[in-house]
Design a protein around this motif. Structure first.
Motif, mmCIF file in Angstrom:
data_model
loop_
_atom_site.group_PDB
_atom_site.id
_atom_site.type_symbol
_atom_site.label_atom_id
_atom_site.label_comp_id
_atom_site.label_asym_id
_atom_site.label_seq_id
_atom_site.Cartn_x
_atom_site.Cartn_y
_atom_site.Cartn_z
ATOM 1 N N GLN A 17 57.504 42.159 52.425
ATOM 2 C CA GLN A 17 57.276 40.818 51.891
ATOM 3 C C GLN A 17 57.689 39.745 52.888
ATOM 4 O O GLN A 17 57.059 38.682 52.980
ATOM 5 C CB GLN A 17 58.071 40.649 50.582
ATOM 6 N N ASN A 60 53.167 33.314 47.636
ATOM 7 C CA ASN A 60 54.194 33.617 46.641
ATOM 8 C C ASN A 60 55.594 33.595 47.239
ATOM 9 O O ASN A 60 56.580 33.600 46.511
ATOM 10 C CB ASN A 60 53.926 34.998 46.027
ATOM 11 N N GLU A 61 55.667 33.570 48.573
ATOM 12 C CA GLU A 61 56.959 33.564 49.248
ATOM 13 C C GLU A 61 57.534 32.145 49.277
ATOM 14 O O GLU A 61 56.793 31.170 49.341
ATOM 15 C CB GLU A 61 56.838 34.080 50.686
#
Length: 308
Positions: free
Chosen positions: A57, A112-113
Motif C-alpha cells: 500500500q 485511498n492513501e
C-alpha cells in the motif's frame, strides 16, 4: 575526558544526520565507496532478498507516478535522433504537444492513501528514556543510532543527555515541518516519500554483500560499516534518486515549452529526449532499491484500481 567528549559529540552528530534523512532532507555528502549492503532482520523472518521492506500500500502513489513517467518516456522515444532522420518537423511538433499534454495532466497519485503526518504535536513527547527514540515513523533506524554507548554516568551525564535530547528533538521537528511544506507543494515528492517513510530496517544487523576484496580492505582498516551507517546511506541514496527525478521532470517541462515556442523548422528535440531519459533513469534506480516482486504487486494493484 577529551576522547569521551569526542565520542559523545560524534554520536550526537550521527543522530542529527539520521534525523535529516528521516525528514527527507538530503545531505550534500554522498558516499564514494560503492559498498552493496542488504539489511538482515535479527528477529523474525526476513523479507524477500533481505531488502528494507514497506507494505505494498505504501508503494501505490509512487507506482502511479512510475506508470505516468513510463508513458511519457514512450512518447518521447519518438524524438530520439529525430533531428538526424526523415521524421518531419510536423511530426516532431505533434509529439512535443502530446508530451506536454501528458506532463501537464499527471494522474492523482494519492487515492485511498493519506500522506503521513510529519509534524508531531509535541516533538519532545516523541522521545523517552536514555537518549530517546521517536515513537512514530522510522523508529527502527533511530533505535540503531540512539543506543546509549557513553561510559559517563551520574547527574552530569543525565543533564547532558536531556539537553542533547531537547536539541535533537527540536531539529527533528523543524526538519519534519520543512519537508511537510515541500510535500504539500509537490505531490510527486510526497508520493516517493510516502514509501520511504514506511520502510522497516533492522537496527542491529545486516548482511554485507560487497566483494571479498572490499571486505578485506575495510576489515584491515577497521572501517566495517555499522547498521546505522547502512541505513543512512540507503535513505540518502533513495533521496538522491528522488531529487534527480524531480529536477529532470521540471527541466523537461520547461524545455518542452521552450521548443513549442520556436519556429517549426527550428525545433531541436535532442535536449527533450535527454531530459526525459534522465528522469526515466532516476526513477528506475529508485525502484531498483525495492524488491521486484513488491513492485510488480504494486503495479498490478494500481492497474486493477484504474479499471474499476
Amino acid at each position: 575526558t577529551d576522547s569521551l567528549a569526542l565520542s559523545e559529540g560524534s554520536a550526537l552528530s550521527s543522530r542529527r544526520r539520521l534525523l535529516q534523512y528521516l525528514a527527507g532532507t538530503p545531505l550534500s555528502l554522498v558516499l564514494n565507496t560503492p559498498v552493496s549492503l542488504a539489511l538482515e532482520a535479527e528477529n523474525g523472518p526476513t523479507h524477500r532478498n533481505d531488502k528494507p521492506f514497506a507494505p505494498t500500500q505504501a508503494l501505490l502513489p509512487a507506482t502511479r507516478a512510475k506508470l505516468w513517467i513510463e508513458n511519457a518516456y514512450k512518447i518521447s522515444a519518438r524524438l530520439e535522433g529525430a533531428n538526424f532522420s526523415s521524421i518531419s518537423s510536423v511530426q516532431n511538433l505533434r509529439t512535443l504537444e502530446e508530451l506536454r499534454s501528458v506532463l501537464a495532466n499527471r494522474p492523482k497519485l494519492f487515492l485511498n492513501e493519506k500522506p503521513l503526518n510529519r509534524i508531531p504535536t509535541n516533538a519532545l513527547a516523541q522521545f523517552s528514556g536514555g537518549l530517546g527514540v521517536p515513537s512514530s515513523t522510522y523508529q527502527r533506524p533511530i533505535e540503531a543510532v540512539a543506543q546509549k554507548n557513553s561510559p559517563l554516568s551520574g547527574l552530569g551525564s543525565k543533564v547532558s543527555d536531556a539537553l542533547n535530547n531537547a536539541d535533537v528533538s527540536r531539529q527533528y521537528g523543524m526538519l519534519q515541518a520543512q519537508e511537510s511544506r515541500r510535500e504539500s507543494q509537490n505531490e510527486l515528492r510526497a508520493a516517493f516519500n510516502y514509501y520511504t517513510q514506511q520502510l522497516e530496517f533492522s537496527g542491529t544487523a545486516y548482511q554485507w554483500t560487497s566483494s571479498a576484496e572490499e571486505k578485506k580492505n575495510r576489515i584491515r582498516n577497521d572501517s566495517v560499516p555499522t547498521p546505522q551507517a547502512v541505513i543512512t546511506s540507503d535513505l540518502d541514496l533513495r533521496d538522491l534518486y528522488r531529487n534527480q527525478l524531480l529536477t529532470a521532470l521540471d527541466d523537461l517541462a520547461a524545455e518542452v515549452e521552450y521548443q513549442l515556442e520556436q519556429q517549426q523548422e527550428d525545433l531541436d528535440t535532442s535536449d527533450v529526449f535527454e531530459l526525459m531519459n534522465q528522469a526515466y533513469t532516476a526513477m528506475n534506480k529508485w525502484f531498483a532499491l525495492i524488491d521486484p516482486l513488491d513492485v510488480d504487486e504494486a503495479e498490478e494493484a494500481v492497474k486493477r484500481m484504474s479499471t474499476v
